[in-house]
Motif scaffolding. Sequence first.
Motif, PDB file in Angstrom:
ATOM      1  N   ALA A  55     -50.976 -41.750  51.557  1.00 54.82           N
ATOM      2  CA  ALA A  55     -51.462 -40.372  51.378  1.00 54.82           C
ATOM      3  C   ALA A  55     -51.619 -39.626  52.700  1.00 54.82           C
ATOM      4  CB  ALA A  55     -52.791 -40.375  50.614  1.00 54.82           C
ATOM      5  N   LEU A 101     -43.566 -47.113  47.902  1.00 52.15           N
ATOM      6  CA  LEU A 101     -44.203 -46.146  47.019  1.00 52.15           C
ATOM      7  C   LEU A 101     -45.014 -45.124  47.822  1.00 52.15           C
ATOM      8  CD1 LEU A 101     -44.213 -45.901  43.904  1.00 52.15           C
ATOM      9  CD2 LEU A 101     -46.474 -46.957  43.943  1.00 52.15           C
ATOM     10  N   CYS A 102     -45.670 -45.584  48.890  1.00 53.20           N
ATOM     11  CA  CYS A 102     -46.433 -44.669  49.755  1.00 53.20           C
ATOM     12  C   CYS A 102     -45.503 -43.670  50.448  1.00 53.20           C
ATOM     13  CB  CYS A 102     -47.219 -45.464  50.800  1.00 53.20           C
ATOM     14  SG  CYS A 102     -48.515 -46.514  50.127  1.00 53.20           S
ATOM     15  N   SER A 117     -44.306 -41.123  47.885  1.00 56.94           N
ATOM     16  CA  SER A 117     -45.336 -40.149  47.524  1.00 56.94           C
ATOM     17  C   SER A 117     -45.539 -39.117  48.632  1.00 56.94           C
ATOM     18  CB  SER A 117     -46.651 -40.866  47.215  1.00 56.94           C
ATOM     19  OG  SER A 117     -47.137 -41.567  48.350  1.00 56.94           O
ATOM     20  N   ASN A 118     -45.469 -39.544  49.895  1.00 60.04           N
ATOM     21  CA  ASN A 118     -45.584 -38.593  51.000  1.00 60.04           C
ATOM     22  C   ASN A 118     -44.409 -37.624  51.035  1.00 60.04           C
ATOM     23  OD1 ASN A 118     -48.072 -39.157  52.339  1.00 60.04           O
ATOM     24  ND2 ASN A 118     -47.204 -41.045  53.152  1.00 60.04           N
ATOM     25  N   HIS A 173     -44.917 -35.056  48.285  1.00 57.58           N
ATOM     26  CA  HIS A 173     -45.915 -34.058  48.674  1.00 57.58           C
ATOM     27  C   HIS A 173     -45.315 -33.081  49.685  1.00 57.58           C
ATOM     28  CE1 HIS A 173     -50.462 -33.341  49.603  1.00 57.58           C
ATOM     29  NE2 HIS A 173     -49.789 -32.219  49.485  1.00 57.58           N
ATOM     30  N   ILE A 192     -52.460 -41.513  46.113  1.00 54.82           N
ATOM     31  CA  ILE A 192     -51.022 -41.774  45.977  1.00 54.82           C
ATOM     32  C   ILE A 192     -50.536 -41.317  44.602  1.00 54.82           C
ATOM     33  CG2 ILE A 192     -49.279 -43.606  45.884  1.00 54.82           C
ATOM     34  CD1 ILE A 192     -50.988 -45.170  47.909  1.00 54.82           C
ATOM     35  N   THR A 193     -51.336 -41.590  43.580  1.00 55.47           N
ATOM     36  CA  THR A 193     -50.966 -41.174  42.225  1.00 55.47           C
ATOM     37  C   THR A 193     -50.887 -39.657  42.118  1.00 55.47           C
ATOM     38  OG1 THR A 193     -52.068 -43.143  41.333  1.00 55.47           O
ATOM     39  CG2 THR A 193     -51.580 -41.354  39.785  1.00 55.47           C
ATOM     40  N   GLN A 246     -50.109 -37.649  44.503  1.00 56.94           N
ATOM     41  CA  GLN A 246     -48.869 -37.238  45.170  1.00 56.94           C
ATOM     42  C   GLN A 246     -47.660 -37.492  44.280  1.00 56.94           C
ATOM     43  OE1 GLN A 246     -49.372 -39.503  48.909  1.00 56.94           O
ATOM     44  NE2 GLN A 246     -49.317 -37.543  49.968  1.00 56.94           N
ATOM     45  N   LEU A 247     -47.652 -38.635  43.594  1.00 61.75           N
ATOM     46  CA  LEU A 247     -46.528 -38.937  42.704  1.00 61.75           C
ATOM     47  C   LEU A 247     -46.419 -37.910  41.578  1.00 61.75           C
ATOM     48  CD1 LEU A 247     -46.876 -42.822  42.399  1.00 61.75           C
ATOM     49  CD2 LEU A 247     -45.096 -41.578  43.622  1.00 61.75           C
ATOM     50  N   GLN A 248     -47.549 -37.326  41.179  1.00 69.07           N
ATOM     51  CA  GLN A 248     -47.535 -36.350  40.097  1.00 69.07           C
ATOM     52  C   GLN A 248     -46.732 -35.096  40.432  1.00 69.07           C
ATOM     53  OE1 GLN A 248     -51.682 -35.714  39.268  1.00 69.07           O
ATOM     54  NE2 GLN A 248     -51.911 -37.625  38.125  1.00 69.07           N
ATOM     55  N   SER A 260     -38.060 -43.521  36.782  1.00 66.43           N
ATOM     56  CA  SER A 260     -39.505 -43.432  37.026  1.00 66.43           C
ATOM     57  C   SER A 260     -40.285 -43.910  35.803  1.00 66.43           C
ATOM     58  CB  SER A 260     -39.890 -41.994  37.381  1.00 66.43           C
ATOM     59  OG  SER A 260     -39.719 -41.130  36.275  1.00 66.43           O
TER      60      SER A 260
END
Length: 543
Positions: free
Chosen positions: A262, A310-311, A314-315, A318, A381-382, A384-386, A470
């Motif tokens: 994040a 995954l991190c 997600s970054n 974002h 993180i979740t 950001q994935l959204q 996904s």
Amino acid sequence: MFTLSQTSRAWFIDRARQAREERLVQKERERAAVVIQAHVRSFLCRSRLQRDIRREIDDFFKADDPGSTKRSALCVFKIARKLLFVFRIKEDNERFEKLCRSILSSMDAENEPKVWYVSLACSKDLTLLWIKQIKSILWYCCDFLKQLKPEILQDSRLITLYLTMLVTFTDTSTWKILRGKGESLRPAMNHICANIMGHLNQHGFYSVLQVLLTRGLARPRPCLSKGTLTAAFTLALRPVIAAQFSDNLIRPFLIHIMSVPALVTHLSTVTPERLTVLESHDMLRKFIMFLRDEDRCCDVCESLEGCHTLCLMSNLLHLGSLSPKVLEEETDGFVSLLTQMLCYCQKYVSQKKSNLTHWHPVLGWFSQSVDYGLNESMHLITKQLQFLWGVPLIRIFFCDILSKKLLESQEPAHAQPASPQNVLPVKSLLKRAFQKSASVRNILRPVGGKRVDSAEVQKVCNICVLYQTSLTTLTQIRLQILTGLTCLDDLLPKLWAFICELGPHGGLKLFLECLNNDTEESKQLLAMLMLFCDCSRHLITIP
């Protein structure tokens, strides 16, 4: 007589041999004693010398010395050489702290060139020695940063000190010696800074920053101040910018910095100015251009493993949500790299618990080792994935489909531009999506005529593969993904209209043929139909 003579001779030879061996043993003992004495004397001498040097250093850095901040740069340089000569990280940590403060104090002096520590870089006799010294000092700063804990107040102050040292001597913008007439020296000094950054990178500079950022941010309550986070991220960017965004530096930046849990969320909250710098250098586009290559993306994923991949993903999501224009221009590359990352993670997603699996809050049972230290940041993180199934990205990805009208009189649906967590109520979405019977009859009509190898179809197929991947990879948030995909009233009707246009005759004949063909093209077409079916089933089952 003869026998007695032989016995005496044997006895004499044996005795001579024993005497010879004893003399050899004695010589070896004497030699060993000399060596031991030499080592002892050497140790005592070194200890005495180190004690004298440390005493001299302590006298130099006495806090009550009023002239300590006005000492010449040459004096500081000489005392630094002595400290580095005897330096032990546990024994000399306080002395090293005082040295760093003395150096920074000298850099803040006004109109005193002889006091500025960096002025020694202009001396022909000392330039090389000064460069070697500052490299050693800065790397010791990195060693301390790896050990310090930002949640401890005293350690936090030391982190600020050592980051200030690194910030000061990897860029010439604060060097007062370059003001006015000294401007002509700037190219040479910039070259020295590049040399220093190269030295730090070779020794694992990005790994140090990764440890620092992870310790400070992957916590229930982040403990890095705005100044500390700004300094750390500035230091991370400098080598990349200095190397003109070389692939050799973009790779470690992605692996060690952009994979911090994040990170972009914390930057946007604490120091949004750093994100402006990323945008000004068009970093997202450069990341996409680097990772869209399958081999390079695979290399990065294997270096990170699943949890940190995954991190990173997600970054990037974002970052993409903050740069919609870049995503509009680089949709194909962005979709490609996201799909590759999800496919890498999917290889290790398991359907059930076993002795070889670990539980992951987003991926479910996972056959790679799970970094449980990331659990503190998993909610960020979740979020950001959204962004992947948020309205803005869906509109960008499916713009070709959503831009078409089912009927001339029908206006396209409008959704609130929202954050990734803005998920619209879905109770009556199916009714709203198919409420006009004329539209329904129109989109159910198989018209055909669209070539499956056209660029438009390939783009939509790749996007559907991304979302279908996904759904099968992010197993624990599958319902969130489906809800996000169905929050636009017109996406499913228009996706079905698009499906009906595929092939020479339209309808499901094309997809029935795909079931018998195990080709990549067939899998992509089926992914489109599967995504439509999954989303429709999700709407139908809502009470």
